[in-house]
Design an enzyme around this catalytic site. Structure first.
Site, mmCIF file in Angstrom:
data_model
loop_
_atom_site.group_PDB
_atom_site.id
_atom_site.type_symbol
_atom_site.label_atom_id
_atom_site.label_comp_id
_atom_site.label_asym_id
_atom_site.label_seq_id
_atom_site.Cartn_x
_atom_site.Cartn_y
_atom_site.Cartn_z
ATOM 1 N N GLY A 137 0.828 -1.196 0.000
ATOM 2 C CA GLY A 137 0.000 0.000 0.000
ATOM 3 C C GLY A 137 0.861 1.243 0.000
ATOM 4 O O GLY A 137 2.018 1.210 0.435
ATOM 5 N N GLN A 169 2.966 9.904 1.269
ATOM 6 C CA GLN A 169 4.313 9.315 1.320
ATOM 7 C C GLN A 169 5.179 9.730 0.133
ATOM 8 O O GLN A 169 6.398 9.559 0.178
ATOM 9 C CB GLN A 169 4.228 7.786 1.362
ATOM 10 C CG GLN A 169 3.605 7.273 2.656
ATOM 11 C CD GLN A 169 3.450 5.771 2.601
ATOM 12 O OE1 GLN A 169 2.438 5.277 2.099
ATOM 13 N NE2 GLN A 169 4.437 5.050 3.093
ATOM 14 N N CYS A 199 5.798 -0.335 6.843
ATOM 15 C CA CYS A 199 5.482 0.862 6.062
ATOM 16 C C CYS A 199 6.676 1.203 5.191
ATOM 17 O O CYS A 199 7.812 1.141 5.664
ATOM 18 C CB CYS A 199 5.183 2.008 7.028
ATOM 19 S SG CYS A 199 4.790 3.554 6.207
ATOM 20 N N LEU A 200 6.416 1.554 3.932
ATOM 21 C CA LEU A 200 7.525 1.895 3.035
ATOM 22 C C LEU A 200 8.277 3.139 3.509
ATOM 23 O O LEU A 200 9.432 3.336 3.140
ATOM 24 C CB LEU A 200 7.008 2.100 1.606
ATOM 25 C CG LEU A 200 6.489 0.834 0.917
ATOM 26 C CD1 LEU A 200 5.926 1.165 -0.454
ATOM 27 C CD2 LEU A 200 7.587 -0.220 0.804
ATOM 28 N N HIS A 246 -4.347 1.711 7.724
ATOM 29 C CA HIS A 246 -2.960 2.209 7.771
ATOM 30 C C HIS A 246 -2.774 3.351 6.758
ATOM 31 O O HIS A 246 -2.237 4.410 7.097
ATOM 32 C CB HIS A 246 -2.012 1.037 7.467
ATOM 33 C CG HIS A 246 -0.568 1.403 7.356
ATOM 34 N ND1 HIS A 246 0.393 0.920 8.214
ATOM 35 C CD2 HIS A 246 0.093 2.194 6.471
ATOM 36 C CE1 HIS A 246 1.576 1.405 7.869
ATOM 37 N NE2 HIS A 246 1.413 2.182 6.814
ATOM 38 N N GLU A 247 -3.246 3.135 5.526
ATOM 39 C CA GLU A 247 -3.050 4.153 4.481
ATOM 40 C C GLU A 247 -3.910 5.385 4.747
ATOM 41 O O GLU A 247 -3.481 6.512 4.493
ATOM 42 C CB GLU A 247 -3.346 3.578 3.089
ATOM 43 C CG GLU A 247 -2.495 2.375 2.674
ATOM 44 C CD GLU A 247 -0.996 2.582 2.846
ATOM 45 O OE1 GLU A 247 -0.520 3.728 2.793
ATOM 46 O OE2 GLU A 247 -0.286 1.578 3.054
ATOM 47 N N HIS A 264 -2.184 7.754 6.968
ATOM 48 C CA HIS A 264 -1.187 8.607 6.302
ATOM 49 C C HIS A 264 -1.830 9.900 5.812
ATOM 50 O O HIS A 264 -1.233 10.973 5.895
ATOM 51 C CB HIS A 264 -0.576 7.878 5.099
ATOM 52 C CG HIS A 264 0.542 6.941 5.445
ATOM 53 N ND1 HIS A 264 1.689 7.348 6.080
ATOM 54 C CD2 HIS A 264 0.702 5.617 5.203
ATOM 55 C CE1 HIS A 264 2.512 6.307 6.227
ATOM 56 N NE2 HIS A 264 1.929 5.243 5.713
#
Ligand code: NI
Length: 170
Positions: free
Chosen positions: A46, A51, A92-93, A134-135, A138
């Protein structure tokens, strides 16, 4: 398509609150395609626009075992959240190589526009439910490590700053 640079924790830009997308046009579709390329390249499940330093409510997710049928969420809302919670391991990226448990709703009903601007609703559970929550965090300027203890967070911050320094030197 182009690969975008992913902001790394604790970059302050990750704490920006995204604004709604007024119109799903060609500019947004290019962003979606670039985010997908960036997510697949980084082997993530994701990615939120936050991000990649674009502060608009756009998310891409692909939690399938075989990638290739991504979910695009534009202006997402949770219309139903289960009282039941679950704990899954999250990564997480923007916080590479760190995994930890965060409480999330086990099931959610999501309403969002898709890549063509069409409004859609679907139910998510398990990994997909976790990924959506989660996304969406962000987009509100929240990173999963914000749920962890101050001590853990401070260790992660130190590790990320060191990693960024080491990479700059390499
Ligand atoms: Ni993330």
């Amino acid at each position: 398509m182009a690969r975008l640079q992913i902001l790394r924790y604790p970059d302050p830009r990750l704490y920006t609150v995204a604004r709604p997308v007024a119109q799903v046009d060609e500019r947004i579709r290019v962003l979606v395609d670039d985010m997908l390329e960036t997510m697949y390249e980084a082997e993530g499940v994701g990615l939120a626009a936050t991000q990649v330093d674009v502060h608009e409510r756009v998310i891409v997710i692909d939690t399938a075992d075989a990638p290739g049928s991504p979910i695009v969420l534009i202006n997402p809302e949770l219309v139903v959240k289960s009282a039941e919670m679950m704990l899954g391991d999250e990564g997480c990226l923007s916080v590479p190589e760190i995994y930890d448990k965060v409480p999330r709703h086990a099931r959610v009903r999501v309403r969002a526009q898709d890549r063509s601007g069409e409004a859609r609703e679907f139910d998510a559970e398990g990994l997909l439910s976790v990924a959506v929550q989660h996304e969406m965090d962000h987009l509100l300027g929240k990173v999963f490590v914000d749920y962890l203890s101050p001590l853990k967070r401070s260790r992660i911050k130190t590790r990320m700053l060191k990693k960024t320094r080491d990479e700059a030197r390499a």
